[in-house]
Each structure stands twice: as structure tokens, then as C-alpha cells.
Design an enzyme around this catalytic site. Sequence first.
Site: not given
Length: 208
Positions: A24-25, A28
Amino acid sequence: MLDNLFGPDLIYRIPALLIAITFHEYAHALTAFKMGDPTPKYSGRLTINPLAHLDPIGLLMLWLFKFGWAKPVPVNPYHFRDPKKGMFYVAFAGPLSNIILAFITMLILKMNFVRWVAIYIILRLLLSYNLILAVFNLIPLPPLDGSKILMAILPGRQAQKFSSIEPYGPIILIALLYLGLLDGILWTLITFLNNMLNMLTNFLINII
């Protein structure tokens, strides 16, 4: 609670959580970097090393209550050609990565590739955590991704007004979770997403 925290599935929950949060990170960071912002790279976030992305309290919350967060990826929107559009893509990349990972995980489980029980359990947990992270992070409250997506969509004046709740966002979010006011809609959306991915994976398996 302690029995839940240190239960027999502890060894399975840790890798599932780390994989879901890390990707997820990383999504980003990679999206921001690809759009011209070097900040994630200089901050050491352009990596799939889980240690670079973990927020201890957020991980504990996710572990105990199924809702949590990781350390936010620093992003400078002024490096983007279009800051609002850039922030939209960066914010949406996180939940999208969880949806894609949930889809891949579900597909693997359905194709019966896994023979080891331990790996099967980890994959089941990974599917669950990715569905939860995708839906939870789309809540339009700071500091979650949904608030940044909404900010990018709203016209300038409305976006500015919405940004005024940013200092209170975490408090509002925790209060809503503590009171259980989000439970119904969150689990409805998680179930809906799970059903959509289930239909898609079944379709793909049938045509292979």
C-alpha cells in the site's frame, strides 16, 4: 484481548499484515516518484522493506481492531505538473494496490496452487487485510487516502473548507470507530468488494 493478540495465528498474521501495508505504502511512493516527485525516494520510502513503512500504533490498531494505518509517505505536490491530479493518483494508488493484491491472492487461492497449510492461512489473511485496507483507506476523513482523493476532486473553495477539518480528522475517525458508527457501512463495502473480486476471479478461471 491478550489471547487475541498473542493467539496461535500470530505467526500467520504478521506476514499478511506486513505484505498488505508495505505494498500500500510502496504504491503511494512509486506513483509520486513516477509523476516527478523525488521526495519519497529521498525519504527512504521507495522500497518494499516493511520497516520503512511501519507505524507501530497503526499496526497494533490493525492487528487488534482490523482498522489501522502505516507511516504516511511524504509527498510534495509542487513537483507534479498538475498538483491536484497528481495527489489524486498518489492517494488512489494505495487502495488500488490493495484491491489488485486481493484479486491476485483470491485467484491463487481459487486455482488451488497452494499445498502448504501455513501458506494457505497467510494468503487467506492477506486477502482479508487487503480488502479491509482498500475500503478503510477510502473513508473521506484525514489522514486517510479518501480525504486526499476528495480534496483533489472538490473545487478550490470547497477543498479549502474541507481541509479545515484536517487537524480534527484523526479524532473524528477514532471516535466513529470506537462508537461503531462506521461498522455497518465498512463491512457492507468490504463484502461488496469481496463479491466483485469473487465474480471476476470466477470469470477468469472459467475462461482459462
